[in-house]
Design a protein around this motif. Structure first.
Motif, PDB file in Angstrom:
ATOM      1  N   PHE A  16       0.862  -1.179   0.000  1.00  0.00           N
ATOM      2  CA  PHE A  16       0.000   0.000   0.000  1.00  0.00           C
ATOM      3  C   PHE A  16       0.903   1.237   0.000  1.00  0.00           C
ATOM      4  N   THR A  17       0.689   2.149  -0.945  1.00  0.00           N
ATOM      5  CA  THR A  17       1.465   3.386  -0.983  1.00  0.00           C
ATOM      6  C   THR A  17       0.532   4.568  -0.729  1.00  0.00           C
ATOM      7  N   TYR A  18       0.857   5.343   0.295  1.00  0.00           N
ATOM      8  CA  TYR A  18       0.054   6.506   0.676  1.00  0.00           C
ATOM      9  C   TYR A  18       0.816   7.799   0.377  1.00  0.00           C
ATOM     10  N   ASN A  19       0.078   8.846  -0.019  1.00  0.00           N
ATOM     11  CA  ASN A  19       0.600  10.201  -0.029  1.00  0.00           C
ATOM     12  C   ASN A  19       0.309  10.822   1.329  1.00  0.00           C
ATOM     13  N   ALA A  20       1.286  11.492   1.906  1.00  0.00           N
ATOM     14  CA  ALA A  20       1.105  12.188   3.176  1.00  0.00           C
ATOM     15  C   ALA A  20       1.407  13.657   2.960  1.00  0.00           C
ATOM     16  N   THR A  21       0.522  14.537   3.438  1.00  0.00           N
ATOM     17  CA  THR A  21       0.718  15.968   3.253  1.00  0.00           C
ATOM     18  C   THR A  21       0.341  16.739   4.518  1.00  0.00           C
ATOM     19  N   ILE A  22       0.990  17.878   4.707  1.00  0.00           N
ATOM     20  CA  ILE A  22       0.639  18.835   5.748  1.00  0.00           C
ATOM     21  C   ILE A  22       0.473  20.188   5.075  1.00  0.00           C
ATOM     22  N   MET A  36       4.268   7.280   2.434  1.00  0.00           N
ATOM     23  CA  MET A  36       4.282   6.230   3.444  1.00  0.00           C
ATOM     24  C   MET A  36       3.970   4.922   2.710  1.00  0.00           C
ATOM     25  N   VAL A  37       4.883   3.966   2.792  1.00  0.00           N
ATOM     26  CA  VAL A  37       4.732   2.705   2.063  1.00  0.00           C
ATOM     27  C   VAL A  37       4.579   1.567   3.062  1.00  0.00           C
ATOM     28  N   VAL A  38       3.513   0.785   2.884  1.00  0.00           N
ATOM     29  CA  VAL A  38       3.183  -0.299   3.815  1.00  0.00           C
ATOM     30  C   VAL A  38       3.275  -1.624   3.075  1.00  0.00           C
ATOM     31  N   PHE A  39       4.236  -2.461   3.489  1.00  0.00           N
ATOM     32  CA  PHE A  39       4.394  -3.808   2.933  1.00  0.00           C
ATOM     33  C   PHE A  39       3.780  -4.800   3.922  1.00  0.00           C
TER      34      PHE A  39
END
Length: 201
Positions: A16-22, A36-39
Motif C-alpha cells: 500500500f502506498t500513501y501520499n502524506a501531506t501537511i 508512506m509505504v506499507v508492505f
C-alpha cells in the motif's frame, strides 16, 4: 496503479502506498509532502516513512507475536528499537482520544470502495471526514482500530499539525521475506538503551 484482487477480509500480501501531506495553517497550500509505504505478508507489516529528526525510518510489526521494531540511524549507528506491544497496550489509556460516527456516502480510492466516517479529535477539538475500506482488515495500520476497515483517506495529529494520508496505489503480490527481518548490522536495543546511547553520561 492497482492490481485486480477480490477484496474481502482475507489474507492480503502486497504494498500500500500513501501520499502524506501537511498544509500551511488556514491554507490549502501544501507545506510538506512525502510517501508512506506499507508492505505486508499478512502476518508482519513493514511501514517506511520519514521524519524530520531521524530522516527515513522503518517500522516492522509482528502482528501475531505482538512485537515491533523501529529501524533508525542516529550518530552513525543503526538501531532496531524493540517494543513489546502487549506491554505497550497495557500502558495505553483504554479510552480513545477521538470519537467515530458513521456517515452516509462513500467513494472509491485507487479503485477500492470506501465508506465515510466522521472522526472528532476530542483533545484537539477538530473533526474531519475519513474513508475506510470495509472489506480490508484494519490490522495493517494502527489507526482507528474500532472502525471495521482499513483507513485509505484519513488524518493523524502530529506536532506540525494534521497529517493527511491518502492511498495512492495498492499492488498485490508476495513480498521478499528479507523486508520483514532485522538486518544484521542493526543493534537491537530497548527504547531506554537507545536514549542512553544518544545521551551518554
Amino acid at each position: 496503479i492497482i492490481t485486480p484482487v477480490m477484496w474481502g477480509q482475507k489474507p492480503i500480501q502486497g504494498v500500500f502506498t500513501y501520499n502524506a501531506t501537511i498544509n500551511f495553517p488556514q491554507s490549502d497550500s501544501v507545506y510538506k509532502s512525502w510517501k508512506m509505504v506499507v508492505f505486508t505478508n499478512d502476518t508482519i507489516v513493514r511501514v517506511e516513512t520519514e521524519t524530520d529528526y531521524f530522516g527515513n525510518q522503518v517500522y516492522i510489526r509482528h502482528m501475531s507475536l505482538k512485537k515491533a521494531y523501529l529501524l533508525i540511524e542516529a550518530n552513525g549507528q543503526k538501531y532496531a528499537i524493540q517494543t513489546d506491544l502487549v506491554k505497550q497496550d497495557s500502558l495505553t489509556p483504554k479510552k480513545p482520544s477521538y470519537t467515530v460516527q458513521k456517515k452516509s456516502g462513500g467513494k472509491k480510492i485507487a479503485g477500492i470502495r470506501c465508506k465515510r466516517y466522521y472522526i472528532y479529535e476530542t483533545d484537539l477539538k477538530i473533526g474531519y471526514d475519513a474513508y475506510f475500506a470495509k472489506k480490508i482488515s484494519n490490522k495493517y495500520l494502527e489507526f482507528s482500530t474500532d472502525v471495521p476497515g482499513l483507513g485509505l483517506d484519513f488524518y493523524r495529529p502530529s506536532e506540525m499539525g494534521l497529517v493527511h494520508y491518502q492511498l495512492e496505489s495498492f499492488i498485490s503480490g508476495a513480498q521478499n521475506r528479507d523486508l520483514f527481518g532485522i538486518p544484521s548490522d542493526y543493534k537491537r536495543v530497548t527504547f531506554d538503551q537507545f536514549m542512553s546511547d544518544l545521551n551518554p553520561q
